[in-house]
Structure formats: structure tokens, C-alpha cells
Write a protein that holds these residues in place. Structure first.
Motif, PDB file in Angstrom:
ATOM      1  N   ILE B 243       0.802  -1.184  -0.005  1.00 28.25           N
ATOM      2  CA  ILE B 243      -0.097   0.081   0.073  1.00 28.25           C
ATOM      3  C   ILE B 243       0.803   1.405   0.199  1.00 28.25           C
ATOM      4  O   ILE B 243       1.692   1.478   1.001  1.00 28.25           O
ATOM      5  CB  ILE B 243      -0.792  -0.018   1.326  1.00 28.25           C
ATOM      6  CG1 ILE B 243      -1.683  -1.223   1.344  1.00 28.25           C
ATOM      7  CG2 ILE B 243      -1.763   1.302   1.107  1.00 28.25           C
ATOM      8  CD1 ILE B 243      -3.006  -1.528   0.728  1.00 28.25           C
ATOM      9  N   PHE B 249      -2.597   0.842  -4.195  1.00 27.12           N
ATOM     10  CA  PHE B 249      -1.918  -0.326  -4.000  1.00 27.12           C
ATOM     11  C   PHE B 249      -0.933  -0.736  -5.141  1.00 27.12           C
ATOM     12  O   PHE B 249      -1.496  -0.449  -6.362  1.00 27.12           O
ATOM     13  CB  PHE B 249      -2.899  -1.585  -3.819  1.00 27.12           C
ATOM     14  CG  PHE B 249      -2.089  -2.959  -3.535  1.00 27.12           C
ATOM     15  CD1 PHE B 249      -1.704  -3.327  -2.507  1.00 27.12           C
ATOM     16  CD2 PHE B 249      -1.857  -3.617  -4.721  1.00 27.12           C
ATOM     17  CE1 PHE B 249      -1.089  -4.620  -2.398  1.00 27.12           C
ATOM     18  CE2 PHE B 249      -1.041  -4.931  -4.583  1.00 27.12           C
ATOM     19  CZ  PHE B 249      -0.874  -5.349  -3.338  1.00 27.12           C
ATOM     20  N   LEU B 269      -3.117  -8.161  -1.890  1.00 25.51           N
ATOM     21  CA  LEU B 269      -4.627  -8.033  -2.478  1.00 25.51           C
ATOM     22  C   LEU B 269      -4.959  -9.312  -2.939  1.00 25.51           C
ATOM     23  O   LEU B 269      -4.562 -10.087  -3.901  1.00 25.51           O
ATOM     24  CB  LEU B 269      -4.260  -7.271  -3.793  1.00 25.51           C
ATOM     25  CG  LEU B 269      -5.565  -6.315  -4.261  1.00 25.51           C
ATOM     26  CD1 LEU B 269      -5.650  -4.998  -2.891  1.00 25.51           C
ATOM     27  CD2 LEU B 269      -5.082  -5.794  -5.345  1.00 25.51           C
ATOM     28  N   VAL B 345      -7.931  -6.505   0.942  1.00 20.77           N
ATOM     29  CA  VAL B 345      -6.478  -6.188   1.333  1.00 20.77           C
ATOM     30  C   VAL B 345      -6.113  -7.077   2.795  1.00 20.77           C
ATOM     31  O   VAL B 345      -6.741  -6.487   3.562  1.00 20.77           O
ATOM     32  CB  VAL B 345      -6.297  -4.699   1.222  1.00 20.77           C
ATOM     33  CG1 VAL B 345      -4.583  -4.419   1.755  1.00 20.77           C
ATOM     34  CG2 VAL B 345      -6.646  -4.244   0.055  1.00 20.77           C
TER      35      VAL B 345
END
Lengths: 273, 355, 282
Positions: B243, B249, B269, B345
Motif C-alpha cells: 500500500i 496499491f 491483495l 487487502v
């Protein structure tokens, strides 16, 4: 504890006696008074300097090695056939192999005596065929003893190798064949390495049994063909020479243990995975 | 029937902690499945409920009784073993009658045995020995033997793993229907997530001796507590990276992706394959990435497309199979897209992840 | 086209068939070698003349009657039977619990104890006999008021030693393939450990116990080497009687004795085989 009584029994009945036996082998012997308390290696020295005893020792070793070699070679075909057979007679075949095992060596020696004697089956058959004019001496020879012990030991070795082969999947052999290995190559490259534990166990068992054979050499070898087992008995029971008898017993046991342990080590090193 | 409660149950073997702090409440008549890879502690947990393993700490309660230190033969827990553990020297009827004999309730043994065998559709096989039965029949004898004692709790240790795939499907439904009909509190252990999803009221996902998440199928699938659960329950594409800012991201392969949550730092992710859209369907999505179709597998009801979106990232897209849509073929260049809320996430973690 | 292709393959088939024949023939030959002495003993026992010469003059059953006129065989048989039965029972009593212990519990020194209990098979009979003999000599020195040397008790104790390793080995083997969850199933169905043992475990390992009873009996009944040292003056066992007779001569009487022994052991094996497939325990 559940295991206690058996352990105590075996310790008292086996380990303690062996220790006492070893102590006896260090004693001295004087004709007339028999055993004399001492701490000496005299009996062992006596054994290894007397040609009669040395000859018995080498004879025993030679017979044991020959029998073991023959046993392994001869046992394989029968062991393999037994392991792979789908026949409903398999159980009967096993019984036929186990039965002689249980019948006792003296009885089997009696059978060989019937075959080997001067008027025995073999001599009569050979004369009838015109192959010989006079009976050949078979009884009281080394080959007679070797054949006798061989037949005694074969069931053990066959059953040992058979159980190991049964643990090897048939598919492994088929895989080798399908990859282009012939029967002999398959045996050498697949079966032999996989079945090595069986061959080793069988050979060791066979060797120990032969080294310590008693009834067969006595009956088929006669009084002149002295092997170590009967020698122990003669020294102990007939000559009443306990120290020497104990020493011979110890030499026999140590030779057996050292040679089997050595062979075991050698094979393990070669086939270490 | 009863409620079962595990409180901070732990088991340590020598230096190895097999189960750590498992707390779980099983309602009356509920079907709970302990799900996890082999060695995750689910079987040890089940065996602590059965009484074969003594917990190092924590308690097991049945209704209001503390049964933590009660031996197995005083627990009244019916267990079905993975190997079935039928008594090989006893007939089917004798196997089923065994538990009743131990309870010295000799009066109505024959009728209760007959009833139990009828329940698992094994009437007529009373006199057979276990080795004369098929795997499926043995499994049902094991079930009848566990149910006939009217246990407070039914414990199933991978009961279907020795059956072939087709049979497994039907037996799953049978066990579940029987359990509902009898209203019996049940704990089952399995490593098969499909089986777990089909049978459970609630699932307990375990890994490394710990409970990762407890919840219904929907909760686990849509709101997995961590990356492990996301990967273990259902399928997920995982893209690792970090991140870099609020809602931004970046994958290790350099792709920039918009997402919802997450603290700044290394992260993973996860994307469910069926939430990804392709081509024109992806037009409204926040995230749109060009890619190349590398592999197509036709599964009947749906089609899986493996699409490369960067030199290091490849995702699986699951499309419903519709007759009117032309399917992409291998080598097609295509756009992959998904709404921001489809991306889950998770913080980067060291624990092993199932593949 | 077909002929040149067919020729080599049929040669290969022929070669393989020959090879297989040779192999099976060798297997059969070895089996004959194992059985040959027994076949001849049985044949000899039916000869009419006393001298074992071929071909026999005729056949007769009279030697089987002659056995019982020789007290050594009758006494030896009775002695062997008694010793074997007592040694077998005592050996099982000691060996089976020990086997359960070894198969079930993990404890320090378990391997050592296992090997110790199997030792009597490995130590040669002659050495075992001498060792136990000198042990009895020493014991006799301590306890002069009871007879130890050459006593029946001493003989039986020696034979128990031979039975223990077989019962340990066969019972641990039968427990090795035992699915422990079967016992756990009994426990979870409400059986106490003691009831589970008697109702479930014991019946399942019964074949192993039957087999070790047979092996123990047969090993004790047929033991020669150790017994030579322990039998004591004025007593004899069947194997010793046979050996001593054979050292003197071979004739149909001894063959008939052998046949009786073969028949006895064959029957014992056949009975055991009904309980447990011998091909699985040996």
C-alpha cells in the motif's frame, strides 16, 4: 509392569548364565580335580595352538560359508514363486516348507542316512543305472553334512526372503519391464536392491544356524568330522573339561557374532540410501 | 442433545504446541465443521472433545458439566473414525449393539439395533462381518454404532475420506439429513472445503493449532478474517505488493491498483475469480488492466481464463458459460477489471498459505 | 511381410517360456530338496526288512508296534510332551503381557528390552545349554538342599526361555497391524479399558496368540541342543532318544518314531492353520 516378569526371567535365565559361563572359561583345568579357580586365558591359548581344535574351527567356518552361499542362491526361485503365486495351494506349500522346520534335525538326518548309506537309495540307484560298480562313500563326508544342513536351513531362508518379496509391489517389477528391462536386468537393478534386507537377514540366520549346527554334523559327519557345536558338548559332557568347553562355546559365539555383525555392516554401507 | 463449549483449550506435545487457545460454543443441534490443512490441530481438538487426548489447559463443557478430565467411556460422545474402526470379529449387529451392552441397557437392544440399522438403510445385513461389507456400508455401520447410544454429541473424524467421489456426494447429504432429523449436536473434522461448505451450520477454520475464523459459509467467503482464510475457503487470486498511499496499491510487478482499505506498508491483495470482469463488461470498473489470455479451461457451467496482467502477475477470471457470448481464446489481448470493493487487502504475513 | 516380423518375436516368446520353466523347475527342485529327507523317512518306516536297503523286500506296519517296546521312545515322548505343554503355557503367560507392553507403550529402553526378550532365539542352542548348565551348577552351590542340577524344573525353566521370544515376536507382530482407533471406538462407546481389552483387543489378536502357542510348543518339543545339557541322568526326551538311537543305527523303527512325530506336528500345524493362516505369521 506387564513386561517385568519376562524381563527378570530372561535376564536371570540367559544373561546371568552367559556371564558365569564366561567366568568359567577363565578358569584352569587339572586332570583329576577338574576345574580350578583362576583368572587365565590358558583355555583360549590352548584352543588356538592345538591343530585339532583349529581344524574344527576352520571346518566349521568353511561349511558355514558354503552352506550360506548355496542357501541364498537356491532359496530365491522358491521364495519368489511363493511370494508371487496366486494359487490357492499357496497355504499348503507354506505348510510343506514349515513342517520340516518343526520336525527336528535328527529326523531329517535320518532321511538323509537312508539316502546316503552304502546300501542307500543313491548308491543303489547309481549302480542300477550302471554309473558305478561299487558303492561310493557319501555318509561321513563333508558334502553329506553340507547337503544335510542346507536342507535344514533352506526353509528359514526361503520364508525370510519370501516375506520381503511380498512387501515389494508387483507393479514395481512391471514398471521395470515396461521400461525395457529384461527379467535378468529387472532382478539385478530392481529386485536385488529392494530385497537386500531379506537376503541379508536370511544369510545371517543361515550362517548362525550352520556355525552352531549339532545333530546334522554328528549324524551325517560321524565322529571324525568335528564341528564346533559337537566340540562344545564333548568337552563339557564327555571330557568334563568345563573351562575349555566354556572357552570353546565363547569362541563359537564370538566368531558368529563378529562375522555376522561385520557382514551386516558391509552390506549396510553398500546399500545405504 | 446438548450444548458443547470449549474454553481456551490447548494441547502441547513435548515442545510442539498442537492446539492453542481454542474457544468455541456449539449450540444444541448445531453442525460445526473444523476445517484446515493437515496438521492444523483440528483432529487433536476433536480427540480432546472425545476424551482421547487430555488438554494441557482449558476446559470442555457439555451443557453445564465440566467433562475435561472425564475418561472417554464416561462421556457419551458418539464418534465415527476415519478408518471406521469397526470391530472386525463382531457382526454388524454386534458392532451396533456394543455401546448399548456397555450401558447395560439390555432390555431393548435388538429393537434399537434394528432401528439404527434401518435408519442408515442397512436392514438385512445384521449377520455380516465388517470385511464382507463395501466401504460405504462400513461407513454407515460406524454411523449407526455411534448414533444408537443416543450420544450427547456426535464426533465425525474425516468420515468421508475413504469413500469414492460419487458416493461421498450422496453420503454427505444423508449424514446431514440424519443429523437434522435427530437434532444431534455434531462436530466434524475435514480438510475438504467443499465438504465443509456443504454440511456445516458454521465453520471453524484452523491453521497451526489456532482458530483463524469462526462463521457461516457466507461470512467466511465474503469477509475472510485474514489472507489464510481467503485462500483456504473458496478460490482467490493473490497479488503481493504494498500500500503506497490511502486507497492506492502497487504490485511487485509495478501495477497500480485502487482499493478501499489498508494501512501503508507491504500487503496482499486478494480477488475472487468470479468478481473479475472482462472486456466490455469491465468498462465501468475503477481498476482496468490490459492483459493476455494464456490458458483457458472449460469447466461446463463456467470457464476459467488465466490472464497475464504483468510480467510477474497472472490472475484467474471465472466467467459464467453463456451460449451467446464469444469466448476469448488463448493469445487474445483483453482488458480485466474489477470494482474497488472486490479487492480484499490483507497485511503481509509469514504464516504458510495453502496453495 | 508378416513372416520376418513374426520370427524374432516367437523366438523371444520361446526364450521367455524356457526361462520361466527353468525358474519354476528350480523352485520345485528346492522344495523337493527340503522335503526329500521326510519322504524317505516315511518310506523307510514301512519297509519289511530291518536293514534299510533298496529296493525294499516288501512292506509292513510292524515297526510302528515296535516303537512301544522300546521304553526310551515312550518315556522320551511323554517327557517331551509334558515339558512342552508346561513351557508353552508359562512362556505365554510371561511373553504375551510383555508383548502387549512393547507394542503399546513408548518408554525409555523399550528397544533394548525388546531385543533382550528376543535374545534366546539368537543365542545358539549349544551355548545356551552350557550357560544354563553352569548357572545351575552355581545355583546348586548356594541352595544345596534342593535339586536344581538335572531337575525337571531346571529343564522346564530352560524351555520357557525358548518359548518367550516366539510369543513376544508373534504377538507384537499381530499387534503391529492393529488399528488403535478400534480400541478408541470401544472406549467412546462406553467400554472401560479393561472391558475393551477383553472384548475387543484380545479376540482380535487371538490368531497371534494361537500361533505363538503352536510355535512355542513345537520349539520346545523339538529342542535338542539345550536339552542335552539339562535333561539330567536317567531321563530322556524324544529328540534325544532319536539322536542317540541314530548314532548307533538307522532302521525302520527309528523311521516309524519319526513318522509319529511328523504326524503329531503336522496335525498341530493343521489345527493352528484353521485359526490363523500360517502363511501370514511365519
Amino acid at each position: 509392569m506387564l513386561i517385568g516378569p519376562a524381563t527378570v526371567f530372561v535376564t536371570l535365565g540367559l544373561l546371568v548364565p552367559i556371564v558365569i559361563l564366561f567366568r568359567y572359561s577363565l578358569n584352569d583345568f587339572k586332570a583329576g580335580v577338574m576345574m580350578v579357580e583362576a583368572l587365565t586365558l590358558k583355555q583360549y591359548a590352548l584352543f588356538f595352538t592345538d591343530p585339532y581344535f583349529i581344524a574344527a574351527f576352520y571346518r566349521t567356518l568353511r561349511v558355514a560359508l558354503i552352506v550360506t552361499l548355496l542357501c541364498i542362491v537356491l532359496a530365491y526361485p522358491l521364495a519368489y514363486t511363493l511370494a508371487r503365486t496366486q494359487s490357492r495351494w499357496k497355504n499348503l506349500l507354506i505348510m510343506l516348507i514349515v513342517l520340516p522346520l518343526f520336525v527336528g534335525n535328527a529326523v531329517r538326518a535320518a532321511g538323509w542316512m537312508t539316502l546316503f548309506g552304502n546300501k542307500g537309495f543313491i548308491n543303489v540307484a547309481l549302480q542300477w543305472l550302471g554309473l558305478i560298480d561299487h558303492p561310493v562313500r557319501i555318509m561321513f563326508t563333508e558334502p553329506a553334512v553340507i547337503v544335510g544342513i542346507l536342507a535344514v536351513n533352506l526353509p528359514y531362508v526361503v520364508l525370510t526372503i519370501q516375506s520381503v518379496i511380498e512387501g515389494i509391489e508387483r507393479a514395481v517389477e512391471e514398471a521395470a519391464f515396461s521400461l525395457g528391462a529384461g527379467p535378468w536386468t529387472m532382478f539385478r537393478r530392481v529386485m536385488l536392491p529392494l530385497a537386500t534386507p531379506g537376503f541379508v537377514a536370511g544369510a545371517i540366520f543361515c550362517f548362525i544356524l550352520t556355525m552352531n549346527a549339532y545333530a546334522t554334523p554328528v549324524l551325517l559327519g560321524g565322529p571324525q568330522f568335528v564341528m564346533m557345536g559337537p566340540l562344545v558338548y564333548t568337552q563339557f559332557a564327555v571330557k568334563s573339561n568345563w573351562p575349555l568347553g566354556a572357552a570353546v562355546a565363547f569362541i563359537l559365539m564370538s566368531a558368529t557374532l563378529v562375522l555376522t555383525a561385520g557382514a551386516n555392516l558391509l552390506v549396510q554401507r553398500r546399500y545405504r540410501r | 442433545m446438548a450444548r458443547l463449549a470449549l474454553q481456551q483449550l490447548s494441547k502441547q506435545f513435548a515442545s510442539n504446541i498442537a492446539v492453542r487457545d481454542v474457544t468455541l460454543d456449539v449450540g444444541d443441534g448445531e453442525f460445526i465443521v473444523l476445517l484446515g490443512p493437515s496438521g492444523c490441530g483440528k483432529t487433536t481438538t476433536l480427540r480432546m472433545i472425545a476424551g482421547f487426548v487430555t488438554p494441557s489447559s482449558g476446559t470442555v463443557r457439555l451443557d453445564d458439566r465440566d467433562i475435561t478430565n472425564l475418561p472417554p467411556w464416561k462421556r457419551n460422545a458418539g464418534m465415527v473414525f476415519q478408518s471406521y474402526a469397526l470391530f472386525p470379529h463382531l457382526t454388524v449387529a454386534e458392532n451396533v449393539a456394543f455401546g448399548l451392552e456397555m450401558r447395560r441397557s439390555t432390555a431393548d437392544i435388538p429393537s434399537r439395533v434394528a432401528e439404527a440399522l434401518r435408519m442408515v438403510r442397512l436392514g438385512g445385513l445384521e449377520g455380516r462381518l465388517p470385511r464382507q461389507l463395501s466401504g460405504g456400508q462400513q461407513q454407515r455401520v460406524a454411523l449407526a454404532r455411534a448414533l444408537v447410544i443416543r450420544p450427547d454429541v456426535l464426533l465425525l473424524d474425516e468420515p468421508l475420506s475413504n469413500l469414492d467421489a460419487k458416493l461421498r456426494e450422496t453420503v454427505r447429504v444423508e449424514i446431514r439429513e440424519l443429523q437434522r432429523q435427530l437434532g444431534i449436536t455434531t462436530v466434524m473434522v475435514t480438510h475438504d472445503q467443499e465438504e465443509a461448505l456443504m454440511m456445516a451450520d458454521r465453520l471453524v477454520v484452523m491453521s497451526n493449532g489456532e482458530v483463524r475464523q469462526v462463521g457461516t459459509q457466507r461470512e467466511l467467503y465474503e469477509r475472510p478474517a485474514d489472507r489464510f482464510v481467503a485462500m483456504f475457503v473458496g478460490r482467490s487470486n493473490s497479488l503481493s505488493g504494498k500500500i503506497v498511499g490511502p486507497g492506492r496499491f502497487e504490485t511487485a510487478g509495478g501495477l497500480r491498483i485502487a482499493c478501499h482499505e489498508g494501512a501503508i506498508g507491504p500487503a496482499v491483495l486478494a480477488l475472487r475469480p468470479e468478481r473479475l470482469a472482462l472486456g466490455a463488461m469491465a468498462a465501468d470498473c475503477v481498476n482496468r488492466l490490459p492483459g493476455t489470455v494464456e490458458f483457458v479451461s472449460y469447466l461446463g457451467a463456467s470457464i476459467d481464463l488465466h490472464v497475464r496482467i504483468s510480467p510477474t502477475d497472472r490472475v484467474v477470471v471465472c466467467q459464467p458459460n453463456r451460449a451467446d457470448v464469444r469466448l476469448p481464446v488463448e493469445g487474445d489481448r483483453i482488458e480485466v477489471g474489477w470494482p474497488a470493493d472486490a479487492a480484499m487487502v490483507f497485511a503481509q504475513e509469514t504464516a504458510p498459505v495453502p496453495n | 511381410m508378416a513372416a520376418p516380423l513374426a520370427w524374432p518375436s516367437s523366438a523371444a516368446v520361446l526364450g521367455r517360456t524356457c526361462g520361466r520353466w527353468l525358474f519354476t523347475g528350480a523352485a520345485g527342485g528346492v522344495l523337493v530338496l527340503i522335503l526329500l529327507p521326510l519322504i524317505f523317512v516315511v518310506w523307510l518306516s514301512f519297509f519289511r526288512q530291518e536293514i534299510p536297503s533298496f529296493p525294499p523286500d516288501g512292506y509292513s506296519l510292524r515297526w510302528f508296534r515296535a516303537i512301544w517296546t522300546n521304553p526310551k521312545f515312550a518315556d522320551g515322548f511323554a517327557m517331551s510332551l509334558q515339558v512342552a505343554v508346561v513351557a508353552m503355557l508359562a512362556g505365554l503367560l510371561l511373553g504375551v503381557p510383555a508383548a502387549l507392553c512393547i507394542a503399546r507403550f513408548r518408554f525409555a529402553g523399550r528397544e533394548v528390552l525388546n531385543n533382550l526378550l528376543l535374545l534366546p532365539i539368537v543365542v545358539p542352542g549349544i551355548v545356551l545349554g552350557t550357560a544354563i548348565y553352569v548357572f545351575h551348577v552355581e545355583l546348586q552351590g548356594f541352595f544345596s538342599e534342593v535339586t536344581i542340577l538335572g531337575s525337571i524344573g531346571g529343564l522346564v525353566a530352560g524351555h520357557i526361555l525358548l518359548v518367550i521370544p516366539w510369543s513376544v515376536r508373534l504377538v507384537t507382530a499381530s499387534l503391529a497391524g492393529f488399528d488403535r482407533s478400534v480400541e478408541e471406538a470401544a472406549l467412546s462407546l462406553g467400554a472401560t479399558p479393561v472391558r475393551a481389552f477383553f472384548r475387543i483387543t484380545l479376540p482380535i489378536i487371538r490368531p497371534g496368540i494361537v500361533a505363538s502357542a503352536l510355535f512355542g510348543f513345537v520349539v520346545s518339543f523339538g529342542n535338542l541342543e539345550m536339552t542335552l545339557f539339562l535333561v539330567g541322568a536317567g531321563r530322556t526326551t524324544l529328540p534325544i532318544a532319536i539322536l542317540q538311537y541314530l548314532e548307533w543305527k538307522i532302521d525302520p523303527t527309528i523311521a516309524a518314531v519319526s513318522v509319529v512325530q511328523i504326524a503329531l506336528i503336522g496335525t498341530a500345524m493343521a489345527i493352528t492353520n484353521r485359526f490363523v493362516r500360517l502363511s501370514r505369521v511365519v
